[in-house]
Design a protein around this motif. Sequence first.
Motif, PDB file in Angstrom:
ATOM      1  N   ALA A  96     -33.244   9.369  90.931  1.00 36.62           N
ATOM      2  CA  ALA A  96     -32.212   8.970  89.965  1.00 36.62           C
ATOM      3  C   ALA A  96     -30.821   8.978  90.595  1.00 36.62           C
ATOM      4  N   ASP A 140     -31.853   3.669  89.970  1.00 39.53           N
ATOM      5  CA  ASP A 140     -32.980   4.595  89.957  1.00 39.53           C
ATOM      6  C   ASP A 140     -34.178   3.895  90.600  1.00 39.53           C
ATOM      7  N   ALA A 169     -41.289  10.231  83.748  1.00 43.11           N
ATOM      8  CA  ALA A 169     -41.543  10.688  85.114  1.00 43.11           C
ATOM      9  C   ALA A 169     -42.074  12.118  85.129  1.00 43.11           C
ATOM     10  N   ARG A 205     -36.295   8.445  82.371  1.00 44.33           N
ATOM     11  CA  ARG A 205     -36.773   9.568  83.170  1.00 44.33           C
ATOM     12  C   ARG A 205     -37.776  10.429  82.411  1.00 44.33           C
ATOM     13  N   VAL A 250     -39.299   9.791  89.958  1.00 46.18           N
ATOM     14  CA  VAL A 250     -38.125   8.933  89.810  1.00 46.18           C
ATOM     15  C   VAL A 250     -36.995   9.515  90.654  1.00 46.18           C
ATOM     16  N   VAL A 287     -38.417  14.320  88.692  1.00 52.57           N
ATOM     17  CA  VAL A 287     -37.171  13.586  88.886  1.00 52.57           C
ATOM     18  C   VAL A 287     -36.379  14.271  89.990  1.00 52.57           C
ATOM     19  N   ASP A 290     -32.593  14.101  91.500  1.00 51.89           N
ATOM     20  CA  ASP A 290     -31.258  13.568  91.263  1.00 51.89           C
ATOM     21  C   ASP A 290     -30.578  13.326  92.615  1.00 51.89           C
TER      22      ASP A 290
END
Length: 578
Positions: A7, A23, A43, A40, A5, A46, A48
């Motif tokens: 994000a 996202d 996932a 999240r 993911v 992740v 960011d």
Amino acid sequence: MYDLVIANGNVVDGTGAARVRADIAIANGVIERIDPSIDRGKARRVIDAMGKIVAPGVIDPHTHYDAQVHWDPYCTNSSWHGNTTVVVGNCGFGFMPCRPQDRERYMLMMENTEQVPMPAMREALPWTWESFPEWMAHMKRLHKGVNLAAYMPLNSLMMYVMGVEGAKTRRATVAERARMRDLLHEAMDAGAIGFGLSHLGEFNSHKDIDFSPMPSDTMFAEDAVFLAGVLRERGEGVIQCLAQLNSVNNSFLVEELARASGRPVVHNVINAVDSNPRYHLDIMSWLDRVHAEGLDIYSQALVQRGWVEFNVTYIDTLWQNVEPFTEFSLHVGPEAKAAIAKDEGFRQRARERYDPDMMFGAGGPVETHRLADAKGSRFAQFENMLVSEIAQATGSAPIDVLFDIVAETNAMADFRTTAAVSEDPVKLGEILDHDRVLLGTSDGGAHVKFSAGGQYATDMIMWMAREEQRISLERLHNLLSSKVADVFGFNDRGSLVEGKAADLYIYDFEHITYDRDRYEVLFDLPGNEFRRVCRAEGIDWVVVNGEPIFRSGRSTGAMPGRMITNSIHGAAFSEAAE
């Protein structure tokens, strides 16, 4: 579960739509969901991207990574700058089809035209193929960090069917035309995206080992038009044709190829010429005319700020068509070049023949070259000065200054061009605004001893979008990715849309940049050969088919690249390397 993911990113999806804070959820190499808030906890990983731009991976339709991918699976410089898909086989050059007895000749062809070092090719190319399908099978097995797509290169096809001398000296026979047609069908069945050629006659800097033109440059136009009919029969594919430079215009062939194929034809190349302000405008007017006639023609832009950084030992291909450097280029190796530079008879001829106006395609006038490294010679006091400034300081003619430096340094001094391409943002903005223009002329993988071009996307972002504000990021990323994908039929990628391949990169818009002064020199080719490179700064992540391949410029070791095939034989993200 999602594999990844992204994000909190500012998503510029490549479609031209306004950026959104969202996202992106990725599974099995595909974008599963784009939403302002994704769980999240589902996932495995992740990233960011708070405050960063998340954009589709750049698709470069004009590279020469055909050899380099065998020792550099990430096809750097390009992938450092967010390129996730590159197209090879451009200008008619490639290694397929090729008979075993012609392998050396094909490598010599690639070295002389695109300056891919011969020792590296000899060491790295496995030559486990003869036909295009066998080459494609090899490439699918090859571990790759980025995606590749390939044209059938016409020089290779012509030499395979007609022999080297036949391909360069005569039209194809009826039987040879039929054979080339069948082999092109075979290649398209195996996934070729079309065919590529150059057609510039004697004016192309792409020259054979004896300085004669390559086959497609002087081929009979009817033979190329006949092959365009294959694409019409199939209703698929694209043609690339280098047909126009400032010194020559054979765009009539581009029109004929478009009429015969009914398919997109990519004309090379549109660029701005400071000494000829109407040059790009005339090409744009031509694009408007042929489009009104129903021809599906695009012109590929060369608009990034680029330069050539060289010592004269490696610059022959830029200079060999321009006097007095044609004579100079016949002397091979630093000792021979230093010797001719000292010869007073040659120097007199050089003074008489040198014309700054003829240097456009050769890196710009000698006066505009900057002395970058005088190798400890008496000219060291003039480092970082233009040749014109050194000439003024020493009371010599600029052409004499150049050859004095060559003679003093045994042809090893480094120069940097400062006027190789136009850097007029107004002219370049006009080019970018035209609907029938495609971005992407990096020449990645070629000319590695004196230039690097994979940074073109970074240059467009930092220069035309951030500094000049002449193009929005939304429009720019459409040009860098989605528009190319649409023209080439790469229907499974090119934009950040649910269901498409997860090719993307994440960068800091305020800080994305690269070194605008000098290239970095790396000795990382097979045989310890060197190349010049240009690294990216401000790019946090590059992701290919859902797998990160670079984090802040460092390789992750992942090899998720695929062969991208034509639209009918596509479904590329189901392929896996063995």
